[in-house]
Design a protein around this motif. Sequence first.
Motif, PDB file in Angstrom:
ATOM      1  N   GLY A  88       3.967   5.595  27.335  1.00 15.96           N
ATOM      2  CA  GLY A  88       3.877   7.057  27.223  1.00 15.96           C
ATOM      3  C   GLY A  88       2.434   7.517  27.147  1.00 15.96           C
ATOM      4  N   ASN A  89       2.246   8.756  26.718  1.00 14.36           N
ATOM      5  CA  ASN A  89       0.910   9.302  26.527  1.00 14.36           C
ATOM      6  C   ASN A  89       1.014  10.425  25.502  1.00 14.36           C
ATOM      7  N   ILE A  90       0.444  10.216  24.329  1.00 15.03           N
ATOM      8  CA  ILE A  90       0.551  11.232  23.281  1.00 15.03           C
ATOM      9  C   ILE A  90      -0.464  12.357  23.462  1.00 15.03           C
ATOM     10  N   VAL A  91      -1.439  12.185  24.348  1.00 15.33           N
ATOM     11  CA  VAL A  91      -2.471  13.198  24.563  1.00 15.33           C
ATOM     12  C   VAL A  91      -2.074  14.137  25.701  1.00 15.33           C
ATOM     13  N   ARG A  92      -1.656  13.566  26.831  1.00 15.79           N
ATOM     14  CA  ARG A  92      -1.263  14.365  27.999  1.00 15.79           C
ATOM     15  C   ARG A  92       0.041  13.820  28.548  1.00 15.79           C
ATOM     16  N   ARG A  93       1.119  14.561  28.367  1.00 17.83           N
ATOM     17  CA  ARG A  93       2.451  14.100  28.744  1.00 17.83           C
ATOM     18  C   ARG A  93       2.573  13.642  30.194  1.00 17.83           C
ATOM     19  N   GLY A  94       1.958  14.323  31.129  1.00 14.48           N
ATOM     20  CA  GLY A  94       2.094  13.984  32.544  1.00 14.48           C
ATOM     21  C   GLY A  94       1.299  12.769  32.980  1.00 14.48           C
ATOM     22  N   LYS A  95       0.479  12.247  32.101  1.00 15.43           N
ATOM     23  CA  LYS A  95      -0.386  11.109  32.446  1.00 15.43           C
ATOM     24  C   LYS A  95       0.108   9.831  31.771  1.00 15.43           C
ATOM     25  N   THR A  96       1.391   9.572  31.885  1.00 11.84           N
ATOM     26  CA  THR A  96       1.964   8.370  31.285  1.00 11.84           C
ATOM     27  C   THR A  96       1.650   7.153  32.148  1.00 11.84           C
ATOM     28  N   LEU A  97       2.079   6.016  31.681  1.00 11.35           N
ATOM     29  CA  LEU A  97       1.921   4.772  32.423  1.00 11.35           C
ATOM     30  C   LEU A  97       3.237   4.337  33.067  1.00 11.35           C
ATOM     31  N   LYS A  98       4.163   5.266  33.177  1.00 12.49           N
ATOM     32  CA  LYS A  98       5.425   5.003  33.867  1.00 12.49           C
ATOM     33  C   LYS A  98       5.129   4.968  35.364  1.00 12.49           C
ATOM     34  N   LEU A  99       5.901   4.200  36.115  1.00 17.46           N
ATOM     35  CA  LEU A  99       5.630   3.994  37.532  1.00 17.46           C
ATOM     36  C   LEU A  99       5.605   5.305  38.308  1.00 17.46           C
ATOM     37  N   LYS A 100       6.534   6.197  38.015  1.00 21.91           N
ATOM     38  CA  LYS A 100       6.578   7.484  38.714  1.00 21.91           C
ATOM     39  C   LYS A 100       5.277   8.262  38.511  1.00 21.91           C
ATOM     40  N   ALA A 130      -2.270   1.061  22.937  1.00 25.14           N
ATOM     41  CA  ALA A 130      -0.958   1.488  22.444  1.00 25.14           C
ATOM     42  C   ALA A 130      -1.021   2.713  21.537  1.00 25.14           C
ATOM     43  N   GLY A 131      -2.160   2.972  20.920  1.00 21.37           N
ATOM     44  CA  GLY A 131      -2.280   4.157  20.073  1.00 21.37           C
ATOM     45  C   GLY A 131      -1.975   5.438  20.827  1.00 21.37           C
ATOM     46  N   CYS A 132      -2.381   5.513  22.070  1.00 20.10           N
ATOM     47  CA  CYS A 132      -2.106   6.688  22.910  1.00 20.10           C
ATOM     48  C   CYS A 132      -0.979   6.434  23.910  1.00 20.10           C
ATOM     49  N   HIS A 133      -0.755   5.165  24.272  1.00 24.72           N
ATOM     50  CA  HIS A 133       0.176   4.842  25.351  1.00 24.72           C
ATOM     51  C   HIS A 133       1.328   3.935  24.896  1.00 24.72           C
ATOM     52  N   ALA A 134       1.851   4.146  23.720  1.00 26.20           N
ATOM     53  CA  ALA A 134       2.969   3.322  23.240  1.00 26.20           C
ATOM     54  C   ALA A 134       4.131   3.394  24.227  1.00 26.20           C
ATOM     55  N   LYS A 156     -11.524   8.749  32.524  1.00 23.53           N
ATOM     56  CA  LYS A 156     -11.407   9.986  33.306  1.00 23.53           C
ATOM     57  C   LYS A 156     -10.811  11.044  32.388  1.00 23.53           C
ATOM     58  N   ASN A 157     -11.421  12.214  32.354  1.00 24.45           N
ATOM     59  CA  ASN A 157     -10.969  13.312  31.501  1.00 24.45           C
ATOM     60  C   ASN A 157     -10.824  12.836  30.055  1.00 24.45           C
ATOM     61  N   ASN A 158      -9.619  12.904  29.497  1.00 24.42           N
ATOM     62  CA  ASN A 158      -9.401  12.509  28.099  1.00 24.42           C
ATOM     63  C   ASN A 158      -9.370  10.993  27.898  1.00 24.42           C
ATOM     64  N   MET A 159      -9.274  10.248  28.971  1.00 21.86           N
ATOM     65  CA  MET A 159      -9.209   8.778  28.903  1.00 21.86           C
ATOM     66  C   MET A 159     -10.621   8.219  28.755  1.00 21.86           C
ATOM     67  N   SER A 160     -10.850   7.509  27.674  1.00 25.11           N
ATOM     68  CA  SER A 160     -12.160   6.898  27.423  1.00 25.11           C
ATOM     69  C   SER A 160     -12.426   5.745  28.377  1.00 25.11           C
ATOM     70  N   ALA A 161     -13.690   5.484  28.643  1.00 26.96           N
ATOM     71  CA  ALA A 161     -14.104   4.320  29.425  1.00 26.96           C
ATOM     72  C   ALA A 161     -14.156   3.107  28.505  1.00 26.96           C
ATOM     73  N   TYR A 162     -13.726   1.976  29.017  1.00 28.59           N
ATOM     74  CA  TYR A 162     -13.706   0.748  28.226  1.00 28.59           C
ATOM     75  C   TYR A 162     -14.681  -0.307  28.747  1.00 28.59           C
ATOM     76  N   LYS A 163     -15.554   0.051  29.683  1.00 25.42           N
ATOM     77  CA  LYS A 163     -16.479  -0.930  30.259  1.00 25.42           C
ATOM     78  C   LYS A 163     -17.437  -1.505  29.234  1.00 25.42           C
ATOM     79  N   ASP A 164     -17.700  -0.778  28.157  1.00 26.78           N
ATOM     80  CA  ASP A 164     -18.595  -1.280  27.115  1.00 26.78           C
ATOM     81  C   ASP A 164     -17.853  -1.998  25.991  1.00 26.78           C
ATOM     82  N   ARG A 165     -16.520  -1.926  25.996  1.00 24.19           N
ATOM     83  CA  ARG A 165     -15.715  -2.550  24.938  1.00 24.19           C
ATOM     84  C   ARG A 165     -14.958  -3.784  25.396  1.00 24.19           C
ATOM     85  N   LEU A 166     -14.641  -3.835  26.690  1.00 22.93           N
ATOM     86  CA  LEU A 166     -13.859  -4.950  27.230  1.00 22.93           C
ATOM     87  C   LEU A 166     -14.634  -5.627  28.355  1.00 22.93           C
ATOM     88  N   THR A 167     -14.408  -6.921  28.518  1.00 23.72           N
ATOM     89  CA  THR A 167     -15.008  -7.637  29.642  1.00 23.72           C
ATOM     90  C   THR A 167     -14.242  -7.302  30.915  1.00 23.72           C
TER      91      THR A 167
END
Length: 108
Positions: free
Chosen positions: A44-56, A37-41, A77-88
């Motif tokens: 949305g996406n506070i880092v890259r506007r076009g890379k939101t989590l909206k369906l479109k 939620a820090g980046c995708h409240a 991918k790109n600015n999105m961090s990998a979470y494989k080491d933080r989440l199961t």
Amino acid sequence: MKTFAIILLIALSFVFNSPVLAADTANGAKIFSVQCAGCHANGGNIVRRGKTLKLKALNRNHVDSQDAIATLVTNGKNNMSAYKDRLTAKEIEDVAAYVLEQAENGWR
């Protein structure tokens, strides 16, 4: 009777093998609020506007399935961090299901 049993078994195999049903979206919501939620409240996406989590945007960026979202969360991918080491794997599955469900419901 035998035909009915076969049809029932096939139907049940679809129900119990569905990844969306296996995921816990309530747990996904908790994980999302802490990890994403820090980046995708609100999708949305506070880092890259076009890379939101909206369906479109998910459709446009070809990340419009639970598997595709889980892969992106896992590997980043790109600015999105990998979470494989933080989440199961289960937590990633849960958050991916939550994101897709929210996108389909307009992040309400």
